[in-house]
Design an enzyme around this catalytic site. Structure first.
Site, PDB file in Angstrom:
ATOM      1  N   ARG A  92       0.831  -1.202   0.000  1.00  0.00           N
ATOM      2  CA  ARG A  92       0.000   0.000   0.000  1.00  0.00           C
ATOM      3  C   ARG A  92       0.869   1.257   0.000  1.00  0.00           C
ATOM      4  NH1 ARG A  92      -2.570  -3.645   3.663  1.00  0.00           N
ATOM      5  NH2 ARG A  92      -4.619  -4.300   2.941  1.00  0.00           N
ATOM      6  N   ASP A 152      -9.708  -4.343   8.497  1.00  0.00           N
ATOM      7  CA  ASP A 152      -8.820  -5.298   9.177  1.00  0.00           C
ATOM      8  C   ASP A 152      -9.482  -5.802  10.465  1.00  0.00           C
ATOM      9  OD1 ASP A 152      -6.239  -4.520   7.511  1.00  0.00           O
ATOM     10  OD2 ASP A 152      -7.150  -2.670   8.216  1.00  0.00           O
ATOM     11  N   ARG A 155     -12.103  -8.253   9.556  1.00  0.00           N
ATOM     12  CA  ARG A 155     -11.469  -9.532   9.197  1.00  0.00           C
ATOM     13  C   ARG A 155     -11.060 -10.301  10.453  1.00  0.00           C
ATOM     14  NH1 ARG A 155      -7.943  -6.574   4.421  1.00  0.00           N
ATOM     15  NH2 ARG A 155      -9.295  -7.143   2.665  1.00  0.00           N
ATOM     16  N   HIS A 179      -3.007   0.792   8.192  1.00  0.00           N
ATOM     17  CA  HIS A 179      -3.750  -0.173   7.377  1.00  0.00           C
ATOM     18  C   HIS A 179      -2.731  -0.723   6.384  1.00  0.00           C
ATOM     19  CE1 HIS A 179      -6.653  -2.169   4.921  1.00  0.00           C
ATOM     20  NE2 HIS A 179      -6.535  -1.329   3.902  1.00  0.00           N
TER      21      HIS A 179
END
Length: 317
Positions: A92, A152, A155, A179
């Site tokens: 990212r 996240d 998840r 993140h």
């Protein structure tokens, strides 16, 4: 609690996989009165607006159209999903340079419209780009929110719930930090239906340390696994953005793990990072400071250090 305003307008900037999935989630949940879709590819925005409008007979009423930045003037919320996507093998943080340039243009165009609402940023690297949005916009930090670790965290709750066969909505746990690759689970704050995780483990003999480590690895690396299989992630984050939108427009005072500016909490300053925060119609009302273990504190500070270094590549001190 304040109810949803009579006419609430959301301006969505970016009609790619994430943006169009968010628009669909928004439409299905009837979260706003108006949705304007803005994209550099205006035909794509028009196509999405047409497609969504054809579902109106099956949904709650919403005015949906493809527009331009002038439509942001009356928006309560501008949601940015535009930008370059994460390619296979790319982190990212690799996206910073590409997306910072795109964001400068987007945010300045929004502000030039006379916009006076809230920004919600989802484009990666989300913590860095939310910081950039705050700087470029000149708005107070509470009105610029990043999706942070909301996905996240979801998840983690899903995988932990699957492991112990408990509804993930009754698993209270947070992923905090970037993140991205330096995020961490706040295991010291996990509870199952109100029972601390450590007590649950003593009673049930599971999940083991190995189980917990495998769960976290699968959370951290989930995007890589999904991108490898289908090219991009979009349904999960779209649901997370819809949840955030609901918390904002309905003034819920919900605690969600979002990217927000820290000004002393957790011993950190001048960095946007994912932590639990109270979200309402004004944006970020308050940042919750969890009681972390020493190991967790060190990992969070390391994560913040990585983000600060990334931020300094756009905004040198």
């Amino acid at each position: 609690m304040t109810q949803i305003s009579k006419v609430s307008r959301i301006a969505l900037i970016g009609s790619g996989f994430v943006g169009s999935s968010y628009a669909f989630a928004l439409f299905n949940q009837g979260l706003a009165s108006e949705l304007v879709i803005i994209d550099a590819n205006h035909k794509k925005a028009e196509g999405d607006a047409m497609d969504l409008n054809h579902g109106l007979p099956f949904a709650s009423n919403m005015r949906i159209w493809a527009g331009d930045y002038s439509d942001c003037k009356d928006a309560d919320l501008v949601v940015i999903t535009a930008g370059a996507n994460q390619a296979p093998g790319e982190t990212r943080l690799d996206l910073i340079e590409k997306n910072a340039k795109i964001f400068k243009s987007i945010v300045e165009s929004v502000m030039n419209s006379g916009f006076n609402g809230l920004f919600l940023v989802a484009t990666n690297p989300v913590d860095v780009l939310t910081y950039a949005t705050w700087k470029y916009s000149g708005l107070p930090a509470n009105r610029v929110i990043g999706s942070g670790t909301i996905l996240d965290t979801a998840r983690l709750r899903y995988l932990l719930g699957e492991q112990i066969e408990v509804d993930p909505r009754n698993v209270h746990a947070y992923i905090i930090g970037e993140h991205g690759d330096t995020e961490l689970p706040a295991w010291s704050n996990v509870s199952i239906g109100g029972q601390p995780l450590e007590d649950y483990r003593k009673t049930h003999g599971k999940p083991t340390d190995e189980d917990l480590n495998n769960i976290f690895i699968n959370v951290r690396d989930a995007a890589y696994h999904i991108i490898e299989r289908k090219g991009a992630t979009y349904y999960g984050i779209a649901m997370g953005l819809a949840r955030l939108t609901k918390a904002i427009l309905r003034n819920e005072n919900s605690v969600l793990s979002v990217s927000t500016l820290l000004t002393g909490k957790y011993g950190l300053d001048d960095v946007y990072i994912g932590v639990p925060a109270v979200v309402n119609r004004q944006g970020i009302r308050d940042v919750y400071e969890l009681h972390l273990s020493e190991d967790e504190k060190q990992k969070l500070h390391h994560s913040a250090g990585v983000l600060k270094q990334a931020i300094s590549s756009i905004f040198p001190k």
